[in-house]
Design a protein around this motif. Sequence first.
Motif, short mmCIF file in Angstrom:
data_model
loop_
_atom_site.label_atom_id
_atom_site.label_comp_id
_atom_site.label_asym_id
_atom_site.label_seq_id
_atom_site.Cartn_x
_atom_site.Cartn_y
_atom_site.Cartn_z
N ALA A 21 29.08 8.92 -21.30
CA ALA A 21 28.48 7.87 -20.47
C ALA A 21 27.75 8.48 -19.31
CB ALA A 21 29.56 6.92 -19.98
N HIS A 22 26.61 7.91 -18.98
CA HIS A 22 25.87 8.35 -17.80
C HIS A 22 26.33 7.49 -16.64
CE1 HIS A 22 22.65 9.94 -15.39
NE2 HIS A 22 22.28 8.70 -15.08
N ALA A 23 27.17 8.08 -15.77
CA ALA A 23 27.76 7.29 -14.67
C ALA A 23 26.70 6.89 -13.68
CB ALA A 23 28.84 8.12 -13.98
N MET A 111 17.59 -0.29 -32.67
CA MET A 111 17.37 -0.94 -31.38
C MET A 111 15.90 -1.17 -31.10
SD MET A 111 20.19 1.05 -29.04
CE MET A 111 19.75 0.09 -27.60
N ALA A 112 15.02 -0.58 -31.91
CA ALA A 112 13.59 -0.73 -31.66
C ALA A 112 13.05 -2.08 -32.12
CB ALA A 112 12.83 0.40 -32.34
N ALA A 113 13.75 -2.78 -33.03
CA ALA A 113 13.28 -4.07 -33.54
C ALA A 113 14.45 -5.03 -33.61
CB ALA A 113 12.65 -3.89 -34.92
N LEU A 114 14.22 -6.28 -33.15
CA LEU A 114 15.31 -7.27 -33.10
C LEU A 114 15.86 -7.58 -34.49
CD1 LEU A 114 15.58 -10.26 -30.75
CD2 LEU A 114 16.11 -10.58 -33.15
N PRO A 115 15.03 -7.76 -35.53
CA PRO A 115 15.62 -8.04 -36.85
C PRO A 115 16.53 -6.91 -37.33
CG PRO A 115 13.30 -8.63 -36.83
CD PRO A 115 13.55 -7.91 -35.55
N ASP A 116 16.12 -5.64 -37.11
CA ASP A 116 16.96 -4.51 -37.53
C ASP A 116 18.29 -4.51 -36.78
OD1 ASP A 116 14.93 -3.74 -39.21
OD2 ASP A 116 14.08 -2.31 -37.76
N LEU A 117 18.23 -4.77 -35.47
CA LEU A 117 19.46 -4.79 -34.69
C LEU A 117 20.37 -5.93 -35.12
CD1 LEU A 117 21.13 -3.66 -32.35
CD2 LEU A 117 19.84 -5.13 -30.80
N ALA A 118 19.76 -7.11 -35.38
CA ALA A 118 20.56 -8.26 -35.82
C ALA A 118 21.24 -7.97 -37.15
CB ALA A 118 19.68 -9.50 -35.91
N THR A 194 24.92 -2.05 -24.18
CA THR A 194 24.36 -1.67 -22.88
C THR A 194 24.45 -0.17 -22.69
OG1 THR A 194 24.99 -3.82 -21.95
CG2 THR A 194 24.52 -2.04 -20.39
N ARG A 195 25.60 0.39 -23.05
CA ARG A 195 25.75 1.85 -22.93
C ARG A 195 24.75 2.58 -23.82
NH1 ARG A 195 31.33 5.10 -23.97
NH2 ARG A 195 31.85 4.04 -22.03
N ALA A 196 24.57 2.09 -25.05
CA ALA A 196 23.62 2.74 -25.96
C ALA A 196 22.21 2.68 -25.41
CB ALA A 196 23.69 2.07 -27.33
N ALA A 197 21.85 1.52 -24.82
CA ALA A 197 20.51 1.40 -24.24
C ALA A 197 20.33 2.36 -23.08
CB ALA A 197 20.26 -0.03 -23.80
N THR A 198 21.39 2.53 -22.26
CA THR A 198 21.30 3.45 -21.12
C THR A 198 21.12 4.88 -21.59
OG1 THR A 198 22.72 1.98 -19.82
CG2 THR A 198 22.47 4.26 -19.05
N VAL A 199 21.93 5.29 -22.58
CA VAL A 199 21.82 6.66 -23.07
C VAL A 199 20.49 6.90 -23.75
CG1 VAL A 199 22.83 8.32 -24.68
CG2 VAL A 199 24.31 6.90 -23.27
#
Length: 671
Positions: A21-23, A111-118, A194-199
């Motif tokens: 995690a990036h604190a 995470m680059a496309a909403l359908p793939d993430l869904a 959220t953590r994945a997006a931060t990293v």
Amino acid sequence: MPRPLHTRFAMLATVLVLTNAHAAQDADAADDGGRVVAVSLSSGGMAQVRRVFSVDGNQTLHVQAPLRDVDDWLKSLVVRDPAGTVAGMSLDGPAPLEETFRTLPFDAQDMAALPDLAQALAGTRVRASSGGRNVEGVILGVERPAQGPTPAGEAAEPAARLSVLTAPGRIDLLRLGPDATLEILDDAMRERLTRAATVTGLGTAQHARNLAIALEGTGAREVVLDHLVAAPVWKTSHRLVLQDDGKARLQSWAVVENATGEDWRDVELTLTTGAPVMYRQALYEHTWHERPVLGIETGAAEPPRRDDSAERPMAEASAASGQLMLNRAARVAAAPAPAPPPPMAAGSAGAAPAEEGATAASYRLPRPVTLAAGGTLAIPFVDAEVAGSRIAVFQADRGQRHPVAGVMLQNDTGVTLPPGILTVYDPDGAHAGDAALAAVPPSESRLALFAEDRKVEVTAETRPQEDITDVRIADGVLQATRVQRLNTQYRVKGAPDAARELLIEVPRRPGWQARSDALSGETATHWRLRQHLDAGAQAEIALVQERQQAQTLALLDADADVLMRWSGAAADDATRERLRELADLRRELAGAEQAVQRADGDLERAQANQARVRDNLAAVPADSTLGQRYVKMLADEEDRIAGLAEARDAAAAKATAMREMLGSALAKPAS
């Protein structure tokens, strides 16, 4: 070195936490990297950097460390806090993206496309909206309609449809248009996303790591950090100016480079010299235990030992010196001429011009080279005819009965051949084997061994032998020369279908010399024997290895048997007779000393018996019959003790006389 601070300090020893995690930096975090106040440059290629932070109470220090320096930070960081302690240090792991997505149902591409993430979040409770319509429930999946032309011939924009299981148990389909939104209702999944997006956002800054050092303390204070980083070695140049009065002026200049990655402002600089031991350890990388791999047995021969040194002729025996010297082989059969190499292919590249320097050889390619990025090029740089005779090499220390087929390669190119792997082909073009070729200076030869020659067998039998070649006496000390020999007989069975030139390599023993009619040369580590074998022939080769050792013996301490044994090894009659005379004297002295010991024993026993009788007499009346008997026994024992004492003195006198005679005999000069 920076001046030490006289405060209590805490050293990071065990409380180091590596996290993915990036604190986020808290309100009480110091994120300026501190002030660099001192740098100590070592001649070992390290820089010790001292930083100062102004902190108040509990605080977290943040420092950006280049990725290449993280190992040194973990190895060397020391924190000095005058009113606090170190709670720990955390930083992103060596592969934060990989570690973060390892346990997630989606990856960075999803995470680059909403359908793939869904689609990856199937089974997660969400709230989705698109085109003014809202649905809430558990994701079942995403349907992607196939692309295809419309009746008008225009391409239809693909629209994915989200399948959601709503609360009443109904399945709703929601077309995911450009305005689609997806809200994660599962708290745990929302936190992981959220953590994945931060990293993922930090993935563009993988050249550095944020070090977060947590401090627990009270009050405003200055905290000092010391750590090591790699640095260029600082250099020295001296100037010496001579003067007319016999004196001189010396100026020494230091060449210093700042490779720490940050500016130095008003830094206290220290230069250190010496030879410190410097290690680097991969503390920041994952370390896995490597299990042994069970190999597959094959029929390939065991790799032979590589030939690493040149052969030199054996020194000729010198009769005048009287010393044992290594003999040059009397006759060595001429090796058969090597077959001519196969002709080079038409149009092959020419040899590169070469130049032999004092410590290196250089080759300049004759043509410009074009090579795309990431490509590989193979191009010849030596094309020459050299001497190379076939030979079968039996390496005695290899533990095999078959020799190894090889080539005695002579470097006739005029420039050193670099080391490397050597692929050997037979005259007919067939692959014969591979060899490890050491560097070969010009005009020197090396063995290139490439295959086991199973048509030839060599057996060896070794018998140890020990002789005494010289025995002398001087100043009461026997001086002898002991010769140890190893007599080895090699029995060779040649190949039935062709002649062989056999070379036997025998490991050299420190302090030993070798003699053999087949001895042809030596290297730094081995003696070499040569023997020509006709087809189907057998041969025997004798080798004698020997060394001389000096031995001394103090004759005064030697017993008679030892002296007699040495007399049999004496080189001349005078020494032999003298050793026998000394043996006789030593035997008589031993008899005299034994007589003294026997007299001492008899005297002790008589005195003990006298004491016993005296005690018995004291226990009975003196005028009784038994008392009178004890009185007579005391008188008789007294007379016996007197005689024993006289005999003991005579034996001691004889032993003394014999010792003096032995000493005189030892002191007598040799005739």
